[in-house]
Design an enzyme around this catalytic site. Structure first.
Site, PDB file in Angstrom:
ATOM      1  N   CYS A 140     -10.252  -5.447  -0.483  1.00 43.99           N
ATOM      2  CA  CYS A 140     -11.445  -4.600  -0.382  1.00 43.99           C
ATOM      3  C   CYS A 140     -12.281  -4.738  -1.658  1.00 43.99           C
ATOM      4  CB  CYS A 140     -11.035  -3.145  -0.158  1.00 43.99           C
ATOM      5  SG  CYS A 140     -10.507  -2.316  -1.670  1.00 43.99           S
ATOM      6  N   CYS A 183     -10.514  -3.614  -4.910  1.00 45.36           N
ATOM      7  CA  CYS A 183      -9.483  -4.580  -5.325  1.00 45.36           C
ATOM      8  C   CYS A 183     -10.099  -5.856  -5.884  1.00 45.36           C
ATOM      9  CB  CYS A 183      -8.542  -4.876  -4.165  1.00 45.36           C
ATOM     10  SG  CYS A 183      -7.453  -3.478  -3.794  1.00 45.36           S
ATOM     11  N   GLU A 204       0.133   5.170   0.600  1.00 46.11           N
ATOM     12  CA  GLU A 204      -0.883   6.154   0.993  1.00 46.11           C
ATOM     13  C   GLU A 204      -0.484   7.554   0.557  1.00 46.11           C
ATOM     14  OE1 GLU A 204      -1.350   5.627   5.212  1.00 46.11           O
ATOM     15  OE2 GLU A 204      -2.363   3.695   4.928  1.00 46.11           O
ATOM     16  N   ASN A 205      -1.457   8.432   0.554  1.00 51.73           N
ATOM     17  CA  ASN A 205      -1.142   9.849   0.370  1.00 51.73           C
ATOM     18  C   ASN A 205      -2.066  10.688   1.232  1.00 51.73           C
ATOM     19  OD1 ASN A 205      -3.335  11.125  -1.254  1.00 51.73           O
ATOM     20  ND2 ASN A 205      -2.789   9.485  -2.665  1.00 51.73           N
ATOM     21  N   ALA A 206      -1.767  11.986   1.315  1.00 48.25           N
ATOM     22  CA  ALA A 206      -2.457  12.871   2.253  1.00 48.25           C
ATOM     23  C   ALA A 206      -3.960  12.990   1.951  1.00 48.25           C
ATOM     24  CB  ALA A 206      -1.790  14.240   2.263  1.00 48.25           C
ATOM     25  N   GLU A 253      -2.850  -4.748  -3.522  1.00 45.68           N
ATOM     26  CA  GLU A 253      -3.296  -5.615  -4.618  1.00 45.68           C
ATOM     27  C   GLU A 253      -3.223  -4.874  -5.952  1.00 45.68           C
ATOM     28  OE1 GLU A 253      -4.781  -4.856  -1.791  1.00 45.68           O
ATOM     29  OE2 GLU A 253      -6.152  -6.404  -1.093  1.00 45.68           O
ATOM     30  N   ASN A 271       0.831  -1.208   0.000  1.00 52.69           N
ATOM     31  CA  ASN A 271       0.000   0.000   0.000  1.00 52.69           C
ATOM     32  C   ASN A 271       0.864   1.255   0.000  1.00 52.69           C
ATOM     33  OD1 ASN A 271       0.590  -0.972   2.637  1.00 52.69           O
ATOM     34  ND2 ASN A 271      -0.995   0.304   3.533  1.00 52.69           N
TER      35      ASN A 271
HETATM   36  N1  THU Z   1      -5.471  -1.446   1.880  1.00 53.68           N
HETATM   37  C1  THU Z   1      -4.901  -2.241   0.922  1.00 53.68           C
HETATM   38  O1  THU Z   1      -3.699  -2.124   0.628  1.00 53.68           O
HETATM   39  N2  THU Z   1      -5.695  -3.170   0.301  1.00 53.68           N
HETATM   40  C2  THU Z   1      -7.023  -3.317   0.519  1.00 53.68           C
HETATM   41  O2  THU Z   1      -7.702  -4.005  -0.234  1.00 53.68           O
HETATM   42  C3  THU Z   1      -7.634  -2.653   1.673  1.00 53.68           C
HETATM   43  C4  THU Z   1      -6.869  -1.504   2.237  1.00 53.68           C
HETATM   44  C5  THU Z   1      -4.651  -0.414   2.525  1.00 53.68           C
HETATM   45  C6  THU Z   1      -5.036   0.998   2.167  1.00 53.68           C
HETATM   46  C7  THU Z   1      -4.532   1.775   3.344  1.00 53.68           C
HETATM   47  O3  THU Z   1      -3.180   2.130   3.118  1.00 53.68           O
HETATM   48  C8  THU Z   1      -4.583   0.794   4.498  1.00 53.68           C
HETATM   49  O4  THU Z   1      -4.777  -0.495   3.927  1.00 53.68           O
HETATM   50  C9  THU Z   1      -5.712   1.062   5.486  1.00 53.68           C
HETATM   51  O5  THU Z   1      -6.918   1.178   4.846  1.00 53.68           O
HETATM   52 ZN    ZN Z   2      -8.271  -2.547  -1.950  1.00 55.21          ZN
END
Ligand code: THU
Ligand code: ZN
Length: 146
Positions: free
Chosen positions: A101, A104, A54-56, A65, A52
């Site tokens: 999720c 994904c 992330e950004n602001a 995924e 994963n």
């Molecule tokens: N996240 C994933 O990498 N995959 C998913 O399918 C669900 C969520 C990450 C996004 C974020 O960086 C962290 O989990 C918390 O939501």
């Molecule tokens: Zn996801």
């Protein structure tokens, strides 16, 4: 619905989960502090990893995924047989397996639609004591198509 856990993974599944666990450590997660790793198995047993990022603007984060599938596609590997997903907390283990999720799942489905392969999704908790293996068709029945 109860999740069924598998007792043992096949060597190739185990290797894929190893790769996902490695990738997880590279997560860019300054906002959630949550680590997710994914690895996809493509032709010739090639493995592509993602974590994963992330950004602001929280909603726009890249999921592990997505990153893994995109890496495979970018390298020209369009047929994905399996994807492994694992996660951990900043200072602790997760109890239940990480499951992709909804977004994904739709992305995994898109890959399976293109290749005709019903992608195997290997989902694990941090210490690998609970691992579920399901097909994308089970995880996302009646996926959106047009
Ligand atoms: N996240 C994933 O990498 N995959 C998913 O399918 C669900 C969520 C990450 C996004 C974020 O960086 C962290 O989990 C918390 O939501
Ligand atoms: Zn996801």
């Amino acid at each position: 619905m109860e999740m069924r856990y598998v007792k043992r993974l096949k060597p190739v599944q185990s290797k894929l989960l190893d790769a996902a666990a490695q990738a997880m450590e590279n997560a860019h997660n300054p906002y959630s502090h949550y680590y997710v790793g994914a690895a996809v198995l493509a032709d010739g047993n090639r493995i592509f990893k993602g974590c994963n990022f992330e950004n602001a603007a929280f909603n726009d984060s890249i999921h592990a995924e997505m990153a893994a599938i995109s890496a495979a596609n970018t390298a020209g590997y369009r047929r994905i047989r399996a994807i492994a997903v694992i996660s951990r907390e900043k200072n602790g283990k997760t109890k239940v397996p990480a499951t992709p999720c909804g977004i994904c799942r739709q992305i995994i489905f898109e890959s399976s639609r293109r290749s005709g392969i019903d992608v195997e999704v290997i989902m694990s908790n941090t210490d690998r004591s609970k691992i579920a293996v399901m097909r994308i068709s089970q995880l996302l029945p009646f996926a959106f198509v047009f």
